[in-house]
Design a protein around this motif. Sequence first.
Motif, PDB file in Angstrom:
ATOM      1  N   LEU A 314       0.812  -1.216   0.000  1.00  0.00           N
ATOM      2  CA  LEU A 314       0.000   0.000   0.000  1.00  0.00           C
ATOM      3  C   LEU A 314       0.846   1.267   0.000  1.00  0.00           C
ATOM      4  N   ALA A 315       2.155   1.117   0.117  1.00  0.00           N
ATOM      5  CA  ALA A 315       3.029   2.291   0.074  1.00  0.00           C
ATOM      6  C   ALA A 315       2.954   2.921  -1.316  1.00  0.00           C
ATOM      7  N   PRO A 316       3.140   4.244  -1.417  1.00  0.00           N
ATOM      8  CA  PRO A 316       3.183   4.874  -2.744  1.00  0.00           C
ATOM      9  C   PRO A 316       4.262   4.228  -3.606  1.00  0.00           C
ATOM     10  N   LYS A 317       4.150   4.378  -4.912  1.00  0.00           N
ATOM     11  CA  LYS A 317       5.088   3.746  -5.839  1.00  0.00           C
ATOM     12  C   LYS A 317       6.506   4.234  -5.585  1.00  0.00           C
ATOM     13  N   HIS A 352       0.895  11.591 -17.649  1.00  0.00           N
ATOM     14  CA  HIS A 352       0.472  12.616 -16.700  1.00  0.00           C
ATOM     15  C   HIS A 352       1.670  13.442 -16.238  1.00  0.00           C
ATOM     16  N   LEU A 353       1.449  14.739 -16.124  1.00  0.00           N
ATOM     17  CA  LEU A 353       2.493  15.627 -15.618  1.00  0.00           C
ATOM     18  C   LEU A 353       2.592  15.507 -14.102  1.00  0.00           C
ATOM     19  N   VAL A 354       3.803  15.631 -13.586  1.00  0.00           N
ATOM     20  CA  VAL A 354       4.042  15.528 -12.147  1.00  0.00           C
ATOM     21  C   VAL A 354       5.002  16.632 -11.713  1.00  0.00           C
ATOM     22  N   ALA A 355       5.021  16.881 -10.423  1.00  0.00           N
ATOM     23  CA  ALA A 355       5.993  17.790  -9.812  1.00  0.00           C
ATOM     24  C   ALA A 355       6.885  16.947  -8.907  1.00  0.00           C
ATOM     25  N   VAL A 356       8.176  16.978  -9.150  1.00  0.00           N
ATOM     26  CA  VAL A 356       9.138  16.155  -8.404  1.00  0.00           C
ATOM     27  C   VAL A 356       9.903  17.047  -7.440  1.00  0.00           C
ATOM     28  N   LYS A 357       9.720  16.803  -6.155  1.00  0.00           N
ATOM     29  CA  LYS A 357      10.446  17.574  -5.131  1.00  0.00           C
ATOM     30  C   LYS A 357      11.707  16.798  -4.760  1.00  0.00           C
ATOM     31  N   LEU A 358      12.853  17.301  -5.185  1.00  0.00           N
ATOM     32  CA  LEU A 358      14.138  16.669  -4.903  1.00  0.00           C
ATOM     33  C   LEU A 358      14.700  17.280  -3.624  1.00  0.00           C
ATOM     34  N   LEU A 359      14.763  16.477  -2.572  1.00  0.00           N
ATOM     35  CA  LEU A 359      15.187  16.983  -1.272  1.00  0.00           C
ATOM     36  C   LEU A 359      16.681  17.239  -1.246  1.00  0.00           C
ATOM     37  N   ILE A 384      -6.102  18.519  -0.511  1.00  0.00           N
ATOM     38  CA  ILE A 384      -4.794  18.012  -0.099  1.00  0.00           C
ATOM     39  C   ILE A 384      -4.102  17.465  -1.341  1.00  0.00           C
ATOM     40  N   VAL A 385      -2.856  17.858  -1.571  1.00  0.00           N
ATOM     41  CA  VAL A 385      -2.146  17.409  -2.764  1.00  0.00           C
ATOM     42  C   VAL A 385      -1.938  15.892  -2.702  1.00  0.00           C
ATOM     43  N   THR A 386      -1.929  15.233  -3.860  1.00  0.00           N
ATOM     44  CA  THR A 386      -1.809  13.777  -3.930  1.00  0.00           C
ATOM     45  C   THR A 386      -0.365  13.364  -4.158  1.00  0.00           C
ATOM     46  N   LEU A 387       0.134  12.469  -3.301  1.00  0.00           N
ATOM     47  CA  LEU A 387       1.479  11.914  -3.457  1.00  0.00           C
ATOM     48  C   LEU A 387       1.390  10.689  -4.364  1.00  0.00           C
ATOM     49  N   LEU A 388       2.108  10.708  -5.478  1.00  0.00           N
ATOM     50  CA  LEU A 388       2.061   9.619  -6.454  1.00  0.00           C
ATOM     51  C   LEU A 388       3.198   8.621  -6.284  1.00  0.00           C
ATOM     52  N   GLY A 389       4.290   9.042  -5.679  1.00  0.00           N
ATOM     53  CA  GLY A 389       5.412   8.126  -5.498  1.00  0.00           C
ATOM     54  C   GLY A 389       6.576   8.818  -4.825  1.00  0.00           C
ATOM     55  N   ARG A 397      16.824  11.551  -2.459  1.00  0.00           N
ATOM     56  CA  ARG A 397      15.467  11.419  -1.925  1.00  0.00           C
ATOM     57  C   ARG A 397      14.551  12.400  -2.653  1.00  0.00           C
ATOM     58  N   ALA A 398      13.452  11.885  -3.152  1.00  0.00           N
ATOM     59  CA  ALA A 398      12.538  12.724  -3.930  1.00  0.00           C
ATOM     60  C   ALA A 398      11.106  12.286  -3.671  1.00  0.00           C
ATOM     61  N   LEU A 399      10.188  13.224  -3.858  1.00  0.00           N
ATOM     62  CA  LEU A 399       8.760  12.971  -3.704  1.00  0.00           C
ATOM     63  C   LEU A 399       8.069  13.394  -5.006  1.00  0.00           C
ATOM     64  N   VAL A 400       7.213  12.523  -5.502  1.00  0.00           N
ATOM     65  CA  VAL A 400       6.547  12.757  -6.780  1.00  0.00           C
ATOM     66  C   VAL A 400       5.084  13.094  -6.513  1.00  0.00           C
TER      67      VAL A 400
END
Length: 636
Positions: A314-317, A352-359, A384-389, A397-400
Motif C-alpha cells: 500500500l506504500a506509494p510507488k 500525466h504531468l508531475v511535480a518532483v520535489k528533490l530533497l 490536499i495534494v496527492t502523493l504519487l510516489g 530522496r525525492a517525492l513525486v
Amino acid sequence: MHPNLFPAYFIFFIISVHVHTSLCAENEQYLNCSTRVQCANMEISYPFWGGNRPGYCGHPGFELSCDGDAPEFTMMEVSYRVRDINNASRTLTVARADFWNDYCPQKYINTTLNVTLFSYSTWYPRLTLYYGCPPSIQGLPHAFICSSGTTNITGYLATNDTTLVTCNNSLTVPVSQSAADAIENSNGSSIGLLTAALNNGFGLVWAANYSLCQRCVASGGQCGYKSSTNEFTCYCRDKPYASTCQQKAFFFFFCSFFVSFNPKLWLRVTNLLSSAFGIVAVIYGMISCIKRKFSSAKTDDRNVEAFLRSYGSLAPKRYSYSDIKKMTNSLACKLGQGGFGSVYKGEISDGHLVAVKLLSELKSNGEAFINEVDSISRTCHVNIVTLLGFCYEGPKRALVYEFMPNGSLDKFISHKESPNHENLNLEWKTIFQIAVGIARGLEYLHSGCTTRILHLDIKPHNILLDEDFCPKISDFGLAKLCQRKESIISMTGARGTVGYIAPEVFCRNFGGVSHKSDVYSYGMLVLEMVGGRKNNIDVQESNASEIYFPDWIYENLEQGKCQLLLQVTTDKEQEIARKMIIVSMWCIQTNPSNRPSISKVVEMLEGSLQSLEIPPKPFLFSPIMSGQDSSTQLVS
C-alpha cells in the motif's frame, strides 16, 4: 502410529480442529461481506450497508435505506438520495431528499457535513432559500410560492450572502457552479432551474478507514466494522483480524493430513525442516549482528525502510533515481526552490504531468521524509495534494506529486515579484474560494482523518493551485501526528516559518502547541490574501518598517478602508474582504483558546457577514522586525 510422531500428530490435530472450527464459525461473516447486494437501484459494498447487507459489513454513518427507488442515508438530521457511487474514487453524488422535485421542505435545516465521514469533492457555491417573506422585496427577482395547508408562503432564492431579516426562516444548500451561474444569469423565473439544481445535487468524498480497508482487501479479506469495540475489522476466511488476514489455516490442514497419511515420511520431512530452520536461524543471527554493528551510521535509512515495509504493497510507488532523472528529462525544467530543495516538472509513463520535489542532501533527513510520506499517505481530500510516489536511494530522496498548473499561491500574493510584471490578480470570488478550500483542507486534517494531522507550516508557498484554482495543501515535512482526543502535543523547539508561526510554537508561555497553531498560520495567510502582499509590510509610509502587518489591516478594518487593500470595486467584494479580515483576525488571537477551531472558521466564512463580531486586536509584536526574511524557516 509411530510413537515418536504422537506429540506432533496430537499438536497438529488440535490446531487443525481449532482452525477448522474458527473457519466454520466466522465464514458466514466473510461470505456476507464479500457479496455486493442490491440497494434500490445500485450495488453497494464497504463502507455502505443496509437492506440485505449486515451492519458489520459497513461503517457507522453509512447505513442506506433501500426501500425507495434510490438509496438514502441520513446525516446531521437531513436525508439524502444517493444518485451515484464511484468506489474507485470513493465519491458519491447526493441530493437532499426533502428537495427532490420540490423546494418547500417541512423543516428548515442547513446542509451540514459530518466532516469525520465526508468532505465535498470540489468547491460548491451555496444557494440560500428564504421562507415566510413579504410578497415583494426590491432587488430579488427569484420568488416562489410554497403551500402550507390552506396558506401560501412566499419564498426567495439568493445566490449570494444577502440576508433577508424580514423572512421567517432560511436554509442553505450547495449546488454545482454551473447551476448557480444559470440561476444568477436568468432574467425571468428561475424555479425550473432551481428544481434542476437541487435534483442534480453535489459530490462527496468518503474517508471510512480507507487505508485499513486497502490493506485488508490486499490480504484477501473483506472490510467491516465491529460495533462492540468501535473498530475496523478485516473479515477473513478463518476469522476476523484487526487489519489484514494471516493465511495459516491451509498449512495446518495440510500438515494434519500429511501426518496421518504417511507418518514415516513426515518424520524425515520434520527432521529436514528442523535442520534447515537451524541453519536459517544461524544465518539470520549473523546478519543481525552485522546490521547492529553498523546501525549507528544508518539510523535514517533503517527507520525509513522499516516504515516503508510497514506499508507493504500500500506504500506509494517507489522510483529509482534513474527513474526520477528520466521523468524530469535530467532535471531540465525547474519549477521552484526552497529550503527543502528544488521542485522540477516531470512526466510519468502514462503521460500525466508531475511535480518532483528533490530533497536537499544536506538538509533532508529520515524524520522529515517519513513525516511527509506518512502524513500525506493517510489523506484523501480535494484540498490536499496527492502523493504519487517517491525515491529513496542512498542520499537521493525525492517525492513525486500531482502537477499543479497554477503553481503556488505565493506568486498571486506578491505582485511585484511576478516575472515580466504579468497580471496575476485574482477575482475576489476566486480569492474567497481559495480561502474556504484551504480551511476545508485543514478541517479534514484536524478532524476528518483517523489520526489528527497538524501541518505546522501553513504558508503561501505550501498552497498549490490546480487549473481551476482549487487550493491543495502540500509539504508535510514538519507535520505532527496525534490522536484526536489530544488537545496539546509534545514538541521540543520551534518549527514553522517566521511570519506564520503561532506564538505558542516559539514561546510556550503563550500556551501549548495544538491544532489552534495551524489556525493561527491560516489567519496570517488569509490576511496576506486580502492585503495582496507579504506580511512583512510594504506600504508607502516613512515608518513602514515599524508597522506590524495585522495592525495595519486591523486599523483599516476599524476605519472601513478595505479599499486600501486589493482593489475593491463592488459592495459584494467589500463584503468578502471584510468577512475574510474579521475571520482571520479571530484566527490570529494571541491566546490559542480565543481562536476558533478550523471547523468554526469554515462555518464563519460560509455564514453571513452580519453574524460576525469584530474580534479584539491581537497584542503581539511582529516576529519579522529588524529586517528578517519572512521565508526564514525554524525547524527543530
